[in-house]
Design an enzyme around this catalytic site. Structure first.
Site, PDB file in Angstrom:
ATOM      1  N   TYR A 244     -26.356  -0.735  60.611  1.00 21.55           N
ATOM      2  CA  TYR A 244     -26.819  -0.309  59.291  1.00 21.55           C
ATOM      3  C   TYR A 244     -28.297   0.075  59.369  1.00 21.55           C
ATOM      4  O   TYR A 244     -28.980  -0.293  60.324  1.00 21.55           O
ATOM      5  CB  TYR A 244     -26.562  -1.368  58.207  1.00 21.55           C
ATOM      6  CG  TYR A 244     -26.975  -2.773  58.560  1.00 21.55           C
ATOM      7  CD1 TYR A 244     -28.242  -3.227  58.291  1.00 21.55           C
ATOM      8  CD2 TYR A 244     -26.070  -3.650  59.160  1.00 21.55           C
ATOM      9  CE1 TYR A 244     -28.616  -4.523  58.613  1.00 21.55           C
ATOM     10  CE2 TYR A 244     -26.434  -4.941  59.487  1.00 21.55           C
ATOM     11  CZ  TYR A 244     -27.710  -5.372  59.217  1.00 21.55           C
ATOM     12  OH  TYR A 244     -28.081  -6.636  59.548  1.00 21.55           O
ATOM     13  N   HIS A 294     -29.957  -1.728  64.270  1.00 13.65           N
ATOM     14  CA  HIS A 294     -30.477  -0.447  63.787  1.00 13.65           C
ATOM     15  C   HIS A 294     -30.634   0.494  64.983  1.00 13.65           C
ATOM     16  O   HIS A 294     -30.812   0.035  66.100  1.00 13.65           O
ATOM     17  CB  HIS A 294     -31.859  -0.621  63.141  1.00 13.65           C
ATOM     18  CG  HIS A 294     -31.926  -1.737  62.161  1.00 13.65           C
ATOM     19  ND1 HIS A 294     -31.035  -1.874  61.125  1.00 13.65           N
ATOM     20  CD2 HIS A 294     -32.791  -2.785  62.057  1.00 13.65           C
ATOM     21  CE1 HIS A 294     -31.337  -2.946  60.426  1.00 13.65           C
ATOM     22  NE2 HIS A 294     -32.392  -3.525  60.971  1.00 13.65           N
TER      23      HIS A 294
END
Ligand code: C5P
Length: 322
Positions: A244, A294
């Protein structure tokens, strides 16, 4: 004689000014003020269409960034995606009820002022801010958005001292000065539980790190990042690279939506991909980029592209020591 001359020049001025003023008023009534023809009151605006096809394909002005009573709908697909980010067995009904207990009534950032020119600074936590001397420039913006454990005290020359909005999640929470808008980024259902606790009786929930029981924060200015906006960033901007988007990416796209012009500071990894902070000497603690949570390089590409097409002004600071 003298007063005759004065009256004459006064009349001459009136003869010129009045018709000009009347014509201008008529123009305003027919056309609206000049800024009504643009998407904001600045010379160039983030939402100007047709500058870049790449941008127009991604940017969706209809998606609102904050969760409020006016904007409380979380579509089932968004809810499932969001709850699945970090917890496999969420209790949907529980999360829902907690959400609605604490969210504000309406979006404090919305205005109907077409002539608005809102200039913002987003300040990431990169070590490239050290020695940058950006402080004054950052503080001159209308909104200054910081995040997580960002500190200003002792670093004012490089990062400024003004903050209007501070993004955080429970594990990165800290006390805020009065008047700063806290924006909670709920990465998981438990974050909502924590948020409502710290704003009321005190938190007792635990996490992978010790959580604060209370934080000093202006409750009236607390807001929650909308899960639908979170998913929109993951779908349209980071395109599912990494599990995410990072807090920094969420804050930056938030800035694109609420500001008319956006200056970006404090983003940039070192040559090995580490996300070192400007207030730390953490040469050994930077392997986070390898966890896959990430995708720092994909996010960096988005930021560079936004700068290339002029949607943001990117201040790269000083090169980090690797
Ligand atoms: O490390 P932290 O998540 O608190 O930093 C906030 C944001 O700043 C990150 O999510 C990232 O987007 C950005 N950052 C960066 N380069 C660094 C440190 C942080 O781009 N060296």
């Amino acid at each position: 004689m003298r007063s005759y001359k004065t009256i004459k020049s006064f009349l001459a001025i009136c003869c010129f000014v009045s018709p000009t003023y009347i014509i201008y008023r008529l123009y305003l009534v027919r056309e609206g003020p000049p800024c009504m023809k643009k998407s904001c009151g600045c010379e160039t605006c983030i939402t100007d269409q047709g500058v870049s096809h790449w941008f127009d394909k991604r940017f969706n002005s209809r998606i609102e960034p904050l969760l409020t009573s006016d904007n409380q709908n979380i579509p089932p697909a968004v809810l499932l995606w969001w709850l699945g980010l970090q917890s496999k067995h969420p209790k949907l009904s529980f999360v829902h009820s907690r959400l609605f207990e604490i969210m504000p009534k309406s979006d404090p950032l919305k205005t109907d002022d077409f002539c608005r020119c809102r200039r913002c600074a987003i300040v990431g936590n990169s070590k490239n801010l050290k020695g940058s001397n950006y402080g004054e420039l950052i503080d001159s913006q209308d909104f200054v958005i910081r995040m997580n454990r960002a500190v200003t005290k002792g670093y004012e020359l490089d990062v400024g001292k003004k903050t209007t909005h501070h993004f955080m999640y429970p594990e990165s929470a800290q006390d805020l000065e009065p008047n700063i808008h806290l924006v909670l980024v709920p990465f998981k259902p438990r974050d909502i539980w924590w948020f409502s606790n710290v704003l009321s009786n005190g938190n007792s929930a635990s996490s992978y790190t010790r959580l604060k029981r209370y934080i000093k924060v202006d409750k009236d200015k607390a807001a929650i990042f909308h899960p639908a906006f979170f998913k929109y960033i993951s779908d349209s901007w980071t395109e599912h690279h990494g599990r995410y988007p990072s807090t920094g990416m969420l804050a930056l796209i938030f800035g694109l939506h609420i500001c008319d012009q956006l200056s970006v500071f404090g983003y940039g990894m070192d040559s090995k991909g580490n996300w070192y902070h400007y207030w730390e000497n953490n040469r050994l603690a930077g392997a986070f980029h390898l966890t896959g949570v990430h995708n720092a390089s994909f996010e960096a590409k988005i930021i560079s592209r936004l700068a290339e097409i002029g949607k943001i002004q990117l201040y790269r600071g000083r090169r980090e020591a690797s």
